[in-house]
Design an enzyme around this catalytic site. Structure first.
Site, PDB file in Angstrom:
ATOM      1  N   ASN A  26       1.703  19.006  -6.643  1.00 37.62           N
ATOM      2  CA  ASN A  26       2.221  18.534  -5.406  1.00 37.62           C
ATOM      3  C   ASN A  26       1.412  17.180  -5.058  1.00 37.62           C
ATOM      4  O   ASN A  26       2.080  16.057  -4.523  1.00 37.62           O
ATOM      5  CB  ASN A  26       2.024  19.226  -4.221  1.00 37.62           C
ATOM      6  CG  ASN A  26       1.986  18.584  -2.910  1.00 37.62           C
ATOM      7  OD1 ASN A  26       2.905  18.450  -2.136  1.00 37.62           O
ATOM      8  ND2 ASN A  26       0.840  18.184  -2.096  1.00 37.62           N
ATOM      9  N   LYS A  86       7.902   9.393 -10.111  1.00 31.71           N
ATOM     10  CA  LYS A  86       8.632  10.517  -9.761  1.00 31.71           C
ATOM     11  C   LYS A  86      10.012  10.935 -10.932  1.00 31.71           C
ATOM     12  O   LYS A  86      10.336  11.969 -10.886  1.00 31.71           O
ATOM     13  CB  LYS A  86       9.265  10.453  -8.478  1.00 31.71           C
ATOM     14  CG  LYS A  86       8.150  10.481  -7.226  1.00 31.71           C
ATOM     15  CD  LYS A  86       7.524  11.619  -7.380  1.00 31.71           C
ATOM     16  CE  LYS A  86       6.078  11.638  -6.308  1.00 31.71           C
ATOM     17  NZ  LYS A  86       5.362  12.704  -6.327  1.00 31.71           N
ATOM     18  N   SER A 116      10.787  13.159  -5.795  1.00 27.58           N
ATOM     19  CA  SER A 116      11.125  12.785  -4.729  1.00 27.58           C
ATOM     20  C   SER A 116      12.648  12.158  -4.963  1.00 27.58           C
ATOM     21  O   SER A 116      12.889  11.958  -6.123  1.00 27.58           O
ATOM     22  CB  SER A 116      10.271  11.581  -4.242  1.00 27.58           C
ATOM     23  OG  SER A 116      10.895  10.666  -3.569  1.00 27.58           O
ATOM     24  N   TYR A 156       5.926   4.158  -7.605  1.00 28.38           N
ATOM     25  CA  TYR A 156       6.197   5.421  -7.221  1.00 28.38           C
ATOM     26  C   TYR A 156       7.560   6.130  -7.749  1.00 28.38           C
ATOM     27  O   TYR A 156       7.529   7.415  -8.303  1.00 28.38           O
ATOM     28  CB  TYR A 156       6.428   5.447  -5.698  1.00 28.38           C
ATOM     29  CG  TYR A 156       6.553   6.508  -4.935  1.00 28.38           C
ATOM     30  CD1 TYR A 156       5.359   7.574  -4.733  1.00 28.38           C
ATOM     31  CD2 TYR A 156       7.740   7.275  -4.294  1.00 28.38           C
ATOM     32  CE1 TYR A 156       5.493   8.815  -4.118  1.00 28.38           C
ATOM     33  CE2 TYR A 156       7.756   8.493  -3.631  1.00 28.38           C
ATOM     34  CZ  TYR A 156       6.966   9.142  -3.555  1.00 28.38           C
ATOM     35  OH  TYR A 156       6.801  10.249  -2.904  1.00 28.38           O
ATOM     36  N   ALA A 157       8.858   5.206  -7.770  1.00 30.95           N
ATOM     37  CA  ALA A 157       9.974   5.823  -8.309  1.00 30.95           C
ATOM     38  C   ALA A 157       9.824   6.133  -9.709  1.00 30.95           C
ATOM     39  O   ALA A 157      10.221   7.187 -10.345  1.00 30.95           O
ATOM     40  CB  ALA A 157      11.094   4.794  -8.155  1.00 30.95           C
ATOM     41  N   ALA A 158       9.022   5.455 -10.614  1.00 27.18           N
ATOM     42  CA  ALA A 158       9.081   5.561 -11.945  1.00 27.18           C
ATOM     43  C   ALA A 158       8.281   6.711 -11.982  1.00 27.18           C
ATOM     44  O   ALA A 158       8.605   7.663 -13.117  1.00 27.18           O
ATOM     45  CB  ALA A 158       8.335   4.261 -12.692  1.00 27.18           C
TER      46      ALA A 158
HETATM   47  P1  NAP Z   1      -0.160  13.421   1.928  1.00 28.66           P
HETATM   48  O1  NAP Z   1       0.216  14.099   3.237  1.00 28.66           O
HETATM   49  O2  NAP Z   1      -0.431  12.153   1.704  1.00 28.66           O
HETATM   50  O3  NAP Z   1      -1.178  14.476   1.041  1.00 28.66           O
HETATM   51  C1  NAP Z   1      -1.333  14.397   0.001  1.00 28.66           C
HETATM   52  C2  NAP Z   1      -2.302  15.345  -0.577  1.00 28.66           C
HETATM   53  O4  NAP Z   1      -2.591  15.349  -1.911  1.00 28.66           O
HETATM   54  C3  NAP Z   1      -3.579  15.491   0.243  1.00 28.66           C
HETATM   55  O5  NAP Z   1      -4.148  16.640   0.279  1.00 28.66           O
HETATM   56  C4  NAP Z   1      -4.617  14.652  -0.890  1.00 28.66           C
HETATM   57  O6  NAP Z   1      -5.933  15.016  -0.528  1.00 28.66           O
HETATM   58  C5  NAP Z   1      -3.980  15.001  -2.028  1.00 28.66           C
HETATM   59  N1  NAP Z   1      -4.492  14.112  -3.215  1.00 28.66           N
HETATM   60  C6  NAP Z   1      -4.158  12.904  -3.435  1.00 28.66           C
HETATM   61  N2  NAP Z   1      -4.709  12.341  -4.406  1.00 28.66           N
HETATM   62  C7  NAP Z   1      -5.246  13.420  -5.254  1.00 28.66           C
HETATM   63  C8  NAP Z   1      -5.786  13.522  -6.406  1.00 28.66           C
HETATM   64  N3  NAP Z   1      -6.033  12.291  -7.090  1.00 28.66           N
HETATM   65  N4  NAP Z   1      -6.215  14.711  -6.780  1.00 28.66           N
HETATM   66  C9  NAP Z   1      -6.031  15.902  -5.836  1.00 28.66           C
HETATM   67  N5  NAP Z   1      -5.475  15.726  -4.695  1.00 28.66           N
HETATM   68  C10 NAP Z   1      -4.857  14.312  -4.065  1.00 28.66           C
HETATM   69  O7  NAP Z   1       1.276  13.499   1.140  1.00 28.66           O
HETATM   70  P2  NAP Z   1       2.661  14.182   1.417  1.00 28.66           P
HETATM   71  O8  NAP Z   1       3.543  13.301   1.924  1.00 28.66           O
HETATM   72  O9  NAP Z   1       2.398  15.637   1.906  1.00 28.66           O
HETATM   73  O10 NAP Z   1       3.294  14.354  -0.102  1.00 28.66           O
HETATM   74  C11 NAP Z   1       3.033  15.388  -1.026  1.00 28.66           C
HETATM   75  C12 NAP Z   1       3.959  15.261  -2.259  1.00 28.66           C
HETATM   76  O11 NAP Z   1       5.257  15.186  -1.822  1.00 28.66           O
HETATM   77  C13 NAP Z   1       3.626  13.954  -3.125  1.00 28.66           C
HETATM   78  O12 NAP Z   1       3.924  14.195  -4.589  1.00 28.66           O
HETATM   79  C14 NAP Z   1       4.766  13.093  -2.590  1.00 28.66           C
HETATM   80  O13 NAP Z   1       4.868  12.132  -3.504  1.00 28.66           O
HETATM   81  C15 NAP Z   1       5.887  13.882  -2.199  1.00 28.66           C
HETATM   82  N6  NAP Z   1       6.823  13.604  -1.457  1.00 28.66           N
HETATM   83  C16 NAP Z   1       6.632  13.154  -0.070  1.00 28.66           C
HETATM   84  C17 NAP Z   1       7.480  12.814   0.794  1.00 28.66           C
HETATM   85  C18 NAP Z   1       7.312  12.573   2.056  1.00 28.66           C
HETATM   86  O14 NAP Z   1       8.447  11.842   2.827  1.00 28.66           O
HETATM   87  N7  NAP Z   1       6.282  12.782   2.647  1.00 28.66           N
HETATM   88  C19 NAP Z   1       9.010  12.556   0.405  1.00 28.66           C
HETATM   89  C20 NAP Z   1       9.219  12.718  -1.427  1.00 28.66           C
HETATM   90  C21 NAP Z   1       8.135  13.178  -1.968  1.00 28.66           C
HETATM   91  P3  NAP Z   1      -7.136  13.978  -0.329  1.00 28.66           P
HETATM   92  O15 NAP Z   1      -6.983  13.863   1.275  1.00 28.66           O
HETATM   93  O16 NAP Z   1      -8.285  14.831  -0.550  1.00 28.66           O
HETATM   94  O17 NAP Z   1      -7.082  12.760  -1.079  1.00 28.66           O
END
Ligand code: NAP
Length: 245
Positions: free
Chosen positions: A88, A157, A140, A153-155
């Site tokens: 994730n 995903k 995504s 990001y798109a690449a």
């Molecule tokens: P978020 O709120 O920014 O949370 C990201 C989490 O990932 C945090 O717990 C962060 O921990 C951790 N993290 C970041 N870099 C890391 C690393 N190198 N190693 C280990 N942990 C790491 O993100 P989110 O919106 O929940 O998104 C979660 C996933 O869903 C992502 O893959 C994102 O691309 C995907 N996604 C999100 C959306 C959306 O609309 N939100 C849409 C499509 C897909 P720290 O704070 O400790 O860094």
């Protein structure tokens, strides 16, 4: 219903947002969850205080190949099994290609795509021995449609989707399933940084007329992680309120 009773799951990046939602739904369904983070130590402590020995917080950078093996070794030593892995952890570093730095390209590919390779590779041996496992990659809709200003990001995903389908083909005969979830616009810290006018426009474009919640994604993840999805592999499940059909 305790859909994940007795199961051990690893969820990367679960101190907030979608990862946290997944952790909470897994714990509610009986799983023990080992979650990772990189800098959110206090959020990690809060989760451990709330859920006790049902969760273990692990500071582990998802981009670090060796750290993924260390994580898997430690979990195997403590629990002797890993049933579910959710890749994730992810970041955005948005910009038009014209202005995108090489560093921001590489950082996003490393955190979003290399990370899935690292942990999937590390968990392969125990899952092959167990002859079962469910791997879920959080991609995504942008990985399907592309998005101006998010080439990196798109690449990353889209890469995750190809990775998911390949792993599903390679490991299906060993009863290891690999699926992806493609969230649309989910309202988390990642999206809080966005211009609120743009956010309102997005909401209006979604057939279900709202942004998604971490729980919406967690519900799909729970299903794919559970034995209810035992005949489902290689799929990309969109959780996007109908945005992409
Ligand atoms: P978020 O709120 O920014 O949370 C990201 C989490 O990932 C945090 O717990 C962060 O921990 C951790 N993290 C970041 N870099 C890391 C690393 N190198 N190693 C280990 N942990 C790491 O993100 P989110 O919106 O929940 O998104 C979660 C996933 O869903 C992502 O893959 C994102 O691309 C995907 N996604 C999100 C959306 C959306 O609309 N939100 C849409 C499509 C897909 P720290 O704070 O400790 O860094």
């Amino acid at each position: 219903m305790n859909l994940l009773e007795g199961k051990v799951a690893i969820v990367t990046g679960a101190t907030r947002g979608i990862g946290k939602g997944i952790l909470e739904s897994f714990v509610a369904q009986g799983a023990t969850v080992i979650f990772t983070y990189i800098s959110s130590g206090s959020a990690s402590e809060d989760l451990v205080n709330k859920y006790g020995d049902k969760v273990i917080g692990y500071q582990s950078d998802a981009t670090d190949f060796d750290a993924a093996y260390k994580l898997v070794d430690d979990v195997m030593e403590k629990f002797g099994q890993i049933d579910i892995v959710v890749n994730n952890a992810g970041i955005t570093k948005d910009n038009l290609l014209m202005r995108m730095s090489h560093e921001d390209w590489q950082k996003v590919i490393r955190v979003n795509l290399d990370s899935a390779f690292n942990l999937t590779k590390a968990v392969l041996r125990p899952m092959l021995k167990q002859r079962k496992g469910s791997i879920i990659n959080i991609t995504s809709i942008v990985g399907i449609t592309g998005n101006a200003g998010q080439a990196n990001y798109a690449a990353s995903k889209a890469g995750m989707i190809g990775f998911t389908k390949s792993i599903a083909q390679e490991l299906g005969s060993r009863n290891i399933r690999c699926n992806a979830i493609a969230p649309g616009f989910i309202e988390t810290a990642m999206t809080e940084k966005l211009d609120q006018k743009v956010v309102e426009e997005w909401r209006n474009n979604i057939p279900l007329k709202r942004g998604g919640s971490p729980e919406d994604v967690a519900n799909a993840c729970l299903f794919l992680a559970s034995d209810m999805a035992s005949y489902i592999t290689g799929q990309v499940v969109s959780v996007d309120g109908g945005l992409h059909m």
